[in-house]
Design a protein around this motif. Structure first.
Motif: not given
Lengths: 380, 380
Positions: B89, B91-92, B102, B104, B228, B232, B254, B258, B260
């Motif tokens: 998380l 990384e948010l 935006c 975490a 998000r 995440a 998102w 990130l 992903r």
């Protein structure tokens, strides 16, 4: 149907003979024939006392009978250097073999109302649509629909097989737009016979092509060699439905080797007929295409708005020159503007705007009101 | 259900308060709180006589009542630094905002039988499955099937909405494999109410998560902030069906931001529900996924054979250690071999081969014959 009327020169006769003698797709053959001259190659094969396959076939050829048979069909021989010869075929001599096969054809047998250079005008890249014989109704409907909506811009090439091939041909024919069938056998050996009526309609309106002379039945290697022509004659190959093992995979390989754009239409993942399109997209060997706009975006240069030579009117703004489109879009939904007002909105000179308005008026898209101001012309 | 039993330290109480005071997804908030300390931030908001939204909300908060309400639900607060806190998380806080949002989360409210760190074990990347509420039966069946076949390896995360979300949760539950629902409102504000029974089953077996405290209804920005978290918390986001405008597009954005893996399942091009998956694949924003093997290939490192923590037995060789697989595959289809013969075929030492055979025997995959030679054990 008409023959070209081109004289049967020794070179042309020899190439006709070689389409009978040599199986297609032999790497380096077309370059060898170009270097040696076709007549010398045929002479050498005839003079050879060996039992090699080509010599044996050379000795059993009755060339005059073959030419008479072709002319009776209305089939003409097209060779490199003819106006009708599709220049992109030469690229087959410049790539690595696919499945051991390669090489430009020595000549093409062509029948049909239109010349290949009329159909495949430079810049209007043809679109090959290929796929499964045992396609589903989904694939069949898509092939027909895509062909009918695209063939005016991109002549549709396919192989005349049951399923996707013939659905694509039918779609183009229904739109009055060009389609070329590339056959794996001679032009009097329609395969499959069940599609004969479609082949006859393609002959009546467009063109049918084969690398093999009349009288030759299609063989398995012949189908693979034919696939290379479909790919080479196209700017892009679109795979609509195909199982894991399918001739469409072979055509896509040829397209990839030739640097053609490979495209595939997705479908339900629950259908075996989606396996090849999905594998090609997943492995980034093909671009995903979900409709005609995706094909246009891939086959046209960025910003290019190809107005195909056979373009049938669809929506009035399709394929409109960007210069005209800018002026057309500067017009308000209601009301009218002067040329100067329009030029200012469209960010062009008044002279350019005036010129564009004249063209738009001819296209029936704009009109002048009583005071000489311009407005959109509504569909009546 | 159980609470963590962790003491309500001032920091933890202050973060609980801030989940009530501050709407989620405010850039830099979590970093600001980490730097200032949550208690000071809450103090400052309470001391402010201003009418700013956060000060007003701070003044109307009854924190003890909120905590009591959460504990009555069996919901616990998980904050950065807790064992249960999902490290990804953070990384948010390191990416560019998506749609102005935006950051975490300051804390997570979690309820359910399992701890998040049990479900989301490091290395077993979770799989988010998202898509349309108004999905078709095709999409629903796919979401259920993919979740049930993958959740043992990759815990399935989704948002509990009608359609694809709940189909994915159901698939994981049916396989006895983990699934986490990330809610856009408080954990006593089930949304949609119609999925309450599934939420209760997820609570009984796995975990339900929200960034908002009990009593908070989901809002539109809340859904975007929730998306998000789904992205995440996952290693990859799979879009099954989604129309052109869909929350799934936001979750995919998102995921892209990130880093992903974004995946999409194709479908019929004739279905509006295929629009977003096809657009994502076409624009190379998502990888095409046609089945569980494609997801595994994307989420596992090359050559890695993840044996998921919740793996239910499927095919006996799924997820087998490569070392064991090599020995297993060295055995002939019929007949038997000595350890030395097998070691030679499997290119390992006899000692390693012996060890592998013992493990394979325990797994019921091999057996010894009367002479002590090894052979495959056939399913009985």
């Amino acid at each position: 149907m008409s023959t070209t009327g081109t004289a049967w020169t020794p070179e042309r006769r020899a190439r006709a003979a070689l389409t009978f003698i040599c199986e297609p797709g032999r790497p380096d053959l077309s370059r060898f024939v170009a270097e040696q001259g076709a007549p010398d190659v045929v002479e050498a094969l005839l003079a050879s006392s060996g039992t090699a396959a080509w010599s044996r076939r050379a000795r059993c050829l009755d060339l005059d009978a073959l030419i008479a048979r072709a002319e009776a069909l209305g089939a003409r021989l097209v060779v490199p250097g003819d106006d009708e010869w599709p220049a992109p075929l030469a690229e087959l001599d410049r790539i690595e073999p696919v499945g051991g096969m390669c090489g430009a054809p020595l000549a093409l047998w062509v029948a049909g109302r239109r010349r290949l250079d009329e159909i495949l005008r430079p810049g209007y890249g043809a679109l090959a649509i290929v796929g499964a014989r045992a396609c589903t109704r989904y694939g069949q409907a898509l092939a027909t629909d895509l062909a009918s909506r695209l063939a005016g811009q991109f002549p549709v090439i396919s192989g005349g097989a049951y399923g996707i091939d013939i659905a694509a041909h039918r779609g183009a024919l229904a739109a009055g737009a060009p389609t070329v069938a590339v056959m794996a056998g001679g032009l009097d050996e329609w395969y499959p016979k069940g599609n004969t009526r479609v082949f006859e309609q393609i002959l009546d309106e467009w063109a049918v092509v084969s690398e093999l002379p009349p009288g030759m039945r299609p063989t398995r290697p012949g189908f693979l060699a034919r696939n290379r022509l479909i790919a080479a004659l196209s700017a892009g190959v679109l795979v609509v439905e195909a199982a894991m093992r399918s001739g469409a995979v072979n055509t896509a390989h040829w397209a990839g080797a030739l640097g053609r754009i490979v495209m595939a239409v997705p479908g339900p993942v629950t259908s075996g007929m989606s396996e090849t399109p999905h594998r090609l997209i997943r492995d980034h060997e093909a671009e995903l295409v979900a409709g005609p706009a995706d094909v246009r975006a891939l086959l046209c240069a960025p910003g290019e708005q190809l107005e195909g030579p056979w373009m049938t009117p669809t929506r009035p703004l399709d394929g409109l020159d960007p210069r005209l489109l800018a002026v057309r879009e500067a017009l308000p939904g209601r009301g009218s503007l002067t040329v100067d007002q329009l030029a200012s909105r469209a960010r062009c000179t008044s002279a350019a705007c005036d010129g564009a308005l004249v063209e738009l008026e001819l296209l029936g898209l704009v009109e002048q009101d009583e005071s000489g101001r311009w407005r959109l012309r509504r569909p009546r």
